[in-house]
Structure formats: C-alpha cells, structure tokens
Enzyme design. Structure first.
Site, PDB file in Angstrom:
ATOM      1  N   HIS A 139      -3.861   4.380   4.299  1.00 16.24           N
ATOM      2  CA  HIS A 139      -5.107   3.580   4.621  1.00 16.24           C
ATOM      3  C   HIS A 139      -6.293   4.145   3.943  1.00 16.24           C
ATOM      4  CE1 HIS A 139      -7.595   0.544   6.218  1.00 16.24           C
ATOM      5  NE2 HIS A 139      -8.388   1.288   6.766  1.00 16.24           N
ATOM      6  N   ARG A 179       0.811  -1.108  -0.115  1.00 14.47           N
ATOM      7  CA  ARG A 179      -0.080   0.035   0.073  1.00 14.47           C
ATOM      8  C   ARG A 179       0.880   1.266  -0.057  1.00 14.47           C
ATOM      9  NH1 ARG A 179      -2.208   0.896   5.358  1.00 14.47           N
ATOM     10  NH2 ARG A 179      -0.964   2.787   5.157  1.00 14.47           N
ATOM     11  N   TYR A 212       3.617   6.373  11.237  1.00 14.52           N
ATOM     12  CA  TYR A 212       4.006   4.718  11.378  1.00 14.52           C
ATOM     13  C   TYR A 212       4.971   4.379  10.543  1.00 14.52           C
ATOM     14  CZ  TYR A 212      -0.137   4.153   8.302  1.00 14.52           C
ATOM     15  OH  TYR A 212      -1.083   4.029   7.364  1.00 14.52           O
TER      16      TYR A 212
END
Length: 344
Positions: free
Chosen positions: A247, A243, A256
């Site tokens: 998200h 990805r 993160y």
C-alpha cells in the site's frame, strides 16, 4: 444503468504508441521511486505497480485545456500522462512541499490529496461550478475524481456522488479497484463486491472496465466524458486492477497475503499486455519498445537528480495558502513564527 462504450472508436496506432510510452515511463518511474525511498532519497511513497494502465488510460482521454483532475496520493501515472513536471510532483514525496510544487491551473491537476476520499468532494464542487457558469447548450468541461475501492466506503464519497447525481454535475468518479483497502480485501469491505453497482442508487450510469487494459480504459473514459459533457450528469467508472506491491513503502503486504496469492490474483501485467498488443496489431516493433524503455530509464534518472537537488521550502510559506484572505489569528501566528524562527 450501464454506460455504452460500443460507439467509441478503437485507438489509432499513433495513439497506442504514445499510450505505451506513457505506461512504460510510469512503470519505470514508479519502480525507481520505491528504490529512492529505500535509499533514503525520499521518506515515503505510495507505489502503483499494476495500476499503470488504469491511471494513464484515464488521463490520456482528458482535455486539460478545459477539464480538471483530482488525484489522491497514488496518481503519479496520471500526473505523468498530463505532462506535469515530475520533479515538482515528487516534491511532496520528498516532503519539501505538500500537494506538489506544480501549478494546478496550468496542468489541470489539483494538488495531491492525502485525505482518503477528500478530493472527491472537491471534484464535484468544481464540476458543479462549471455547470452553473456554462452558456446554455454549450459542451461542459468535466472533472475526474480518483479514489480506490477502500475510499468508496467513506461518507464523503457517498455524499459527493449523491450531490453530483442530484445536480447533474459533469464529473467522472474513477474507482481504481486494486483488490485491497490497505490490508482488507475488497470482498470484506464493499457490500456486493463491486463499487459500480452503487452508481444506480445515485442516478448515474456506470461501467466496469478491465483496468489492466489501457486502450479499454481510454475508451471507457471517452464514453464517460461524452455523457458528462452533454449535460447528462456524472458517471462512475470502476477499473478492475490489482495492487501488486505494498500500500505504501511503510506497508508489509506479506502480513496479509502470500506471494503465491499475489501471483495468482494479479492478472495480466498491464505494461507487457500493451506491448504485446502493439506488436500483434503492427502498431510498433521491438525496436520501438526497446527505445521506449531506454527513454523511460533516462527520464527516471533525470527525475532522481532533480529530486535530490530539491531544497527545503521556507517555513513561512505554511501561512501563505491557508485562506484567500488571512485572518487576524493566522497573521498573529505568522508573526510569532517569524519572531521565533527568523528572529525578525
């Protein structure tokens, strides 16, 4: 048990060209949808940058005249590859209709599912029904259930895989392992580091495929379909991809992971990789690739115009599709809503 895909032929040049057009159109529309959210045209969107080959490749192999696909909230590329009207698909992201305005029966695509892992249960139920109603010895239709590596930890998914394995339901569990369950890396939430390894515990074969290689995904899906159609039960495909973006449009991946980590781990860009393959194999020339990009941009602009023109749906529709036969309580709620909102 690993699924053997060696007997599945390579894609023809014509198939490769069509595959590229779909992957390219998915990339363009996905980037555009993120921009629309930033511009306030749609309130939210789940990007799929980097997952185009996995989505388009898997849908490309399916036969919507008999098969049925069960998406999550991130399968825009699947919908596009199936020929779903993308304005009707995007109506969910416009928040004008939950699940999409498109017709699931005619498109072969179930409504968009926002519950993590929820569509997997539906896929198995549908597939089991097809097996029960099929004539003895006939080739079976198949279901395709989409979910991510994060959703693979949900209890619903484990129950669905066990049910499918026991009853030999013709369903393909298609896992897009994009490396992240929102902010949690796969290695921190999937024991053993691979979802495919779990398939053996449910009595089904599995195959791990490079999810950035669109033709490889098509061939893996065709092999899984052959297995399921023959009455041999379910298959799990784990497409290893990445990805590349957030998200969702409300997510900040910088909290993160770093940009350096993203560039290091993302692997080959699936669109550029397929373009290079077409040129190398002589399936297409640069003029074809340029024309495809122009068509993709024009399509995205047409979808934007359609999305902006969408009007709010009548509020009374919220009561229409809850039960096949509305209950007395639901009827009472509908009457109360009409009295308060429409004054009738």
């Amino acid at each position: 048990m690993d699924l053997d895909i060696t007997s599945i032929p390579e894609l023809t040049h014509e198939e490769l060209r069509r595959l590229y057009q779909l992957v390219d159109a998915t990339r363009e529309l996905d980037l555009a949808a993120v921009a629309w959210q930033r511009q306030g045209i749609i309130p939210g969107y789940a990007p799929e940058l980097g997952q185009e080959a996995a989505q388009v490749g898997s849908a490309f192999a399916m036969d919507t005249a008999r098969d049925f696909l069960f998406p999550t909230y991130r399968e825009m590329g699947v919908a596009l590859a199936l020929g779903v009207d993308m304005v009707e698909y995007m109506s969910t992201h416009k928040a004008s209709w939950h699940g999409g305005l498109y017709n699931p029966v005619s498109t072969g695509l179930a409504p968009i599912q926002a519950v993590v892992g929820g569509s997997v249960l539906h896929a198995v139920g549908w597939a089991h029904g097809q097996r029960l109603s099929a004539a003895p010895g006939s080739e079976l239709p198949a279901a395709m259930a989409y979910f991510g590596d994060g959703a693979s930890s949900q209890g619903d998914v484990h129950e669905a895989m066990n049910f499918a394995g026991v009853l030999k339901a013709p369903v393909i569990f298609f896992v897009q392992n994009n490396g992240w369950a929102i902010s949690l890396p796969t290695q921190d939430q999937v024991a053993g580091g691979t979802v495919a390894a779990r398939a053996a515990g449910y009595g089904m074969p599995s195959v791990t495929v490079d999810g950035n290689d669109a033709p490889a995904v098509v061939r893996a899906t065709r092999a899984a379909l052959a297995h399921a159609r023959a009455g041999n039960g379910p298959v799990l495909i784990e497409a290893m991809t990445y990805r590349r973006g957030p998200h969702s449009t409300s997510d900040d991946p910088g909290r993160y992971r770093s940009l350096d980590e993203e560039r290091r781990d993302a692997g080959a860009d699936p669109v550029a990789r397929l373009a290079a393959l077409l040129l190398e194999d002589g399936a297409a020339d640069q003029a074809f690739l340029d024309a495809s990009r122009s068509e993709a941009k024009a399509h995205a602009e047409k979808v934007r115009e359609g999305v902006q023109a969408l009007e709010p749906r009548p509020g009374r529709e919220m009561f229409d599709f809850v039960f096949a036969e509305p209950t007395d309580t639901l009827k009472a709620q509908a009457r109360a809503w009409r009295e308060e909102s429409e004054h009738v």
